[in-house]
Design a protein around this motif. Structure first.
Motif, PDB file in Angstrom:
ATOM      1  N   GLN A 143     -25.777 -11.038  12.984  1.00 13.68           N
ATOM      2  CA  GLN A 143     -25.005 -11.931  11.074  1.00 13.68           C
ATOM      3  C   GLN A 143     -24.408 -10.587  10.690  1.00 13.68           C
ATOM      4  O   GLN A 143     -24.456  -9.812  10.263  1.00 13.68           O
ATOM      5  N   SER A 144     -22.877 -10.324  11.041  1.00 18.53           N
ATOM      6  CA  SER A 144     -22.166  -9.481  11.076  1.00 18.53           C
ATOM      7  C   SER A 144     -20.817  -9.783  10.814  1.00 18.53           C
ATOM      8  O   SER A 144     -20.081 -11.020  11.160  1.00 18.53           O
ATOM      9  N   GLY A 145     -19.977  -9.839   9.767  1.00 17.75           N
ATOM     10  CA  GLY A 145     -18.353  -9.824   9.977  1.00 17.75           C
ATOM     11  C   GLY A 145     -17.642  -8.567  10.668  1.00 17.75           C
ATOM     12  O   GLY A 145     -18.172  -7.366  10.102  1.00 17.75           O
ATOM     13  N   LEU A 146     -16.456  -8.558  11.478  1.00 15.66           N
ATOM     14  CA  LEU A 146     -15.731  -7.380  11.917  1.00 15.66           C
ATOM     15  C   LEU A 146     -15.576  -6.653  10.749  1.00 15.66           C
ATOM     16  O   LEU A 146     -14.578  -7.548  10.396  1.00 15.66           O
ATOM     17  N   GLU A 147     -15.880  -5.318  11.053  1.00 23.14           N
ATOM     18  CA  GLU A 147     -15.104  -4.557   9.883  1.00 23.14           C
ATOM     19  C   GLU A 147     -15.862  -3.108  10.519  1.00 23.14           C
ATOM     20  O   GLU A 147     -16.739  -2.674  10.512  1.00 23.14           O
ATOM     21  N   CYS A 148     -14.818  -2.289  10.244  1.00 17.55           N
ATOM     22  CA  CYS A 148     -15.139  -0.917  10.468  1.00 17.55           C
ATOM     23  C   CYS A 148     -15.030   0.022   8.994  1.00 17.55           C
ATOM     24  O   CYS A 148     -14.288  -0.499   7.892  1.00 17.55           O
ATOM     25  N   HIS A 149     -15.978   0.425   8.594  1.00 20.98           N
ATOM     26  CA  HIS A 149     -17.034   0.301   7.267  1.00 20.98           C
ATOM     27  C   HIS A 149     -16.312   2.867   7.246  1.00 20.98           C
ATOM     28  O   HIS A 149     -17.227   3.025   7.814  1.00 20.98           O
ATOM     29  N   ILE A 150     -15.662   2.525   6.113  1.00 23.46           N
ATOM     30  CA  ILE A 150     -15.640   4.100   6.254  1.00 23.46           C
ATOM     31  C   ILE A 150     -15.151   4.238   4.339  1.00 23.46           C
ATOM     32  O   ILE A 150     -15.609   2.897   3.931  1.00 23.46           O
ATOM     33  N   ASP A 151     -15.398   5.476   3.879  1.00 22.91           N
ATOM     34  CA  ASP A 151     -15.824   6.063   2.781  1.00 22.91           C
ATOM     35  C   ASP A 151     -14.024   5.871   1.814  1.00 22.91           C
ATOM     36  O   ASP A 151     -13.311   6.048   2.477  1.00 22.91           O
ATOM     37  N   THR A 152     -14.227   6.199   0.416  1.00 21.73           N
ATOM     38  CA  THR A 152     -12.939   6.140   0.211  1.00 21.73           C
ATOM     39  C   THR A 152     -11.805   7.751  -0.053  1.00 21.73           C
ATOM     40  O   THR A 152     -11.224   7.344   0.399  1.00 21.73           O
ATOM     41  N   GLU A 153     -13.160   8.587   0.276  1.00 20.96           N
ATOM     42  CA  GLU A 153     -12.374   9.562   0.997  1.00 20.96           C
ATOM     43  C   GLU A 153     -11.422  10.160   2.447  1.00 20.96           C
ATOM     44  O   GLU A 153     -10.367  10.568   1.958  1.00 20.96           O
ATOM     45  N   GLU A 154     -12.863   9.246   3.122  1.00 19.96           N
ATOM     46  CA  GLU A 154     -11.798   8.854   4.489  1.00 19.96           C
ATOM     47  C   GLU A 154     -10.456   8.677   4.089  1.00 19.96           C
ATOM     48  O   GLU A 154      -9.388   8.601   5.473  1.00 19.96           O
ATOM     49  N   ALA A 155     -10.398   7.403   3.645  1.00 19.20           N
ATOM     50  CA  ALA A 155      -9.494   6.320   3.174  1.00 19.20           C
ATOM     51  C   ALA A 155      -8.265   7.155   2.945  1.00 19.20           C
ATOM     52  O   ALA A 155      -7.097   6.878   3.364  1.00 19.20           O
ATOM     53  N   ASN A 156      -8.107   7.841   1.836  1.00 25.19           N
ATOM     54  CA  ASN A 156      -6.986   8.303   1.117  1.00 25.19           C
ATOM     55  C   ASN A 156      -6.520   9.807   2.394  1.00 25.19           C
ATOM     56  O   ASN A 156      -5.485   9.479   1.991  1.00 25.19           O
ATOM     57  N   ALA A 157      -7.958  10.579   2.934  1.00 20.95           N
ATOM     58  CA  ALA A 157      -6.804  11.041   3.532  1.00 20.95           C
ATOM     59  C   ALA A 157      -6.272  10.837   4.524  1.00 20.95           C
ATOM     60  O   ALA A 157      -4.731  11.184   4.919  1.00 20.95           O
ATOM     61  N   LEU A 158      -6.950   9.836   4.853  1.00 19.83           N
ATOM     62  CA  LEU A 158      -5.464   8.526   6.144  1.00 19.83           C
ATOM     63  C   LEU A 158      -4.778   7.942   5.358  1.00 19.83           C
ATOM     64  O   LEU A 158      -3.668   7.338   7.017  1.00 19.83           O
ATOM     65  N   GLY A 159      -4.021   7.460   4.125  1.00 20.51           N
ATOM     66  CA  GLY A 159      -3.583   6.489   4.453  1.00 20.51           C
ATOM     67  C   GLY A 159      -3.604   5.286   4.437  1.00 20.51           C
ATOM     68  O   GLY A 159      -2.936   4.168   4.116  1.00 20.51           O
ATOM     69  N   LEU A 160      -5.107   5.271   4.222  1.00 19.83           N
ATOM     70  CA  LEU A 160      -5.707   3.900   4.711  1.00 19.83           C
ATOM     71  C   LEU A 160      -5.839   3.096   3.541  1.00 19.83           C
ATOM     72  O   LEU A 160      -6.349   2.945   2.205  1.00 19.83           O
TER      73      LEU A 160
END
Length: 228
Positions: free
Chosen positions: A201-218
């Protein structure tokens, strides 16, 4: 002029026949439109902020006996949703207001914060996968009808990838495997220690938090690639 028109008609006829022949060949080999599909090795990104999962008991203590959460919007993972309700979380040094509750209720209360929130709250939150709450710190949660002091449950989410068994087979990975991610872009790089979570029961997705996303420009329109 008639000669040129005749040549043009012949060229158009030849192009049409070539296109039809290619389409037929593609259909025979199971490829629609005669085009070989590109290998899809990219995984969509889901970015999470701090949030709370509540047990039934704690929900009653915070909002009143028999209270039911109000769904605001569905999330990418089947059966999961953001709720209208928010709470305040408190530590020895400070508090964070309006922390969103995610539903449905769970067997144990879980509070997921960002690593930077630890400084404001005065509590160090270990990086854990959802549900892995043993030996994590507790925290105070304040709702409109009361408060609770959890013994455990405070964590910073360990980055992970949700996928179905067929996705795992396609990527050549298994549940619990530790992989690295390749991120494109001017601020991109390699993220190690990303855990694969495989369920039916999963949807294909990589979960990261906002700190990681901001650091990597995602942002939520980006994708990542597994590298082993």
């Amino acid at each position: 002029m008639d000669q040129y028109e005749a040549i043009i008609r012949l060229l158009m006829k030849a192009a049409k026949e070539d296109a039809l022949g290619s389409q037929a060949n593609g259909q025979d080999s199971g490829q629609a439109g005669g085009q070989c599909p590109e290998k899809d090795d990219r995984i969509p990104v889901g970015i999470s902020n701090r949030h709370v999962h509540l047990s039934r008991e704690d929900l009653s203590d915070l909002f009143g006996a028999g209270y039911e959460l109000t769904k605001m919007k569905d999330l990418s993972q089947p059966g999961q949703y953001a709720c209208k309700e928010t709470v305040t979380i408190c530590g020895p040094k400070g508090a964070i207001e309006k922390v969103r509750i995610l539903g449905p209720v769970r067997p144990r209360t879980q509070v997921e914060i960002l690593s930077g929130d630890s400084f404001k709250l005065g509590i160090k939150a270990p990086a854990r996968l959802s549900g892995d709450l043993d030996k994590t710190p507790g925290i105070t949660i304040i709702g409109p009808r009361g408060s609770v002091q959890t013994k455990e449950g405070l964590m910073a989410a360990q980055r992970h990838i949700h996928m179905l068994p067929q996705d795992a087979a396609r990527f050549g990975v298994h549940d619990g495997q530790n992989v690295s991610l390749e991120i494109d872009g001017i601020r991109g790089g390699i993220l190690r220690n990303t855990i694969v979570r495989v369920t039916g029961q999963s949807g294909l997705e990589c979960h990261i938090d906002t700190e990681e996303a901001n650091a990597l420009g995602l942002d939520s329109s980006c994708t990542v690639k597994i590298i082993k």
